[in-house]
Design an enzyme around this catalytic site. Sequence first.
Site, short mmCIF file in Angstrom:
data_model
loop_
_atom_site.label_atom_id
_atom_site.label_comp_id
_atom_site.label_asym_id
_atom_site.label_seq_id
_atom_site.Cartn_x
_atom_site.Cartn_y
_atom_site.Cartn_z
N GLU A 48 -20.32 -7.61 -31.83
CA GLU A 48 -21.36 -8.18 -32.69
C GLU A 48 -21.82 -9.55 -32.21
O GLU A 48 -22.84 -10.07 -32.67
CB GLU A 48 -20.87 -8.27 -34.15
CG GLU A 48 -19.92 -9.43 -34.45
CD GLU A 48 -18.47 -9.07 -34.20
OE1 GLU A 48 -17.59 -9.85 -34.62
OE2 GLU A 48 -18.21 -8.02 -33.59
N ASP A 49 -21.10 -10.16 -31.28
CA ASP A 49 -21.45 -11.49 -30.80
C ASP A 49 -22.41 -11.46 -29.62
O ASP A 49 -22.82 -12.51 -29.14
CB ASP A 49 -20.18 -12.25 -30.38
CG ASP A 49 -19.23 -12.46 -31.55
OD1 ASP A 49 -19.73 -12.70 -32.66
OD2 ASP A 49 -18.02 -12.35 -31.35
#
Length: 206
Positions: free
Chosen positions: A3-4
């Site tokens: 998700e980063d």
Amino acid sequence: TSEDTDATAAEVAAMFGNEIADLVESLSDDLALPPLARKFLQLRGARDLRHRARLVRIADKMHNSLDIATNGVPGWTEELMARYIAWGWEMVRALEGTHPGLERKFFEAVPVPKGYAFGAWERFASEHVGDKIRERAAGLPKSPERPIGGQLEPVGPLIDGEVALQVLRAAGFAARSCRIHGQPQFPPVGSLLRALGVAMLLVQSG
């Protein structure tokens, strides 16, 4: 954690293999949830992680908690920093038995927040995350109710060198991906995976 970055699970699998892709995916959060809910579900789901994912989780908490305790975080209050470190303590306690040497490094190096009682962070989070998150976490094991300190039983080696090398290479890939897409040079995924390398050196040095 995926998700980063803009990197997809398929891209990670193509470059590093399915084992690393599965490891990254198991440690990735649902960004649709607020931060407190994500942390709460991380804690409740910690004991369901595979061994290698547990190692990365412990290393991440040691890296981040030590950095916060030593250097602080611009814009964070003392209460917020203490709460993060308390979460780190409870996460490592939840994973106790994964690797005693690494856990002991954490407990010796990371200061206990002033006035902290074990389990306080989880109780605080449970009161504030809302009914839907509590229901989602209902089937996950609660953190063990144990006082701070105590003996740790020996468990096997930290991680084999080849997998560790693949994980650390994945950190560089994620960081490069973020730079290409105009995101910060050192995203949380890079921090998390670099932390594993630091933790490995600490454990190997005794």
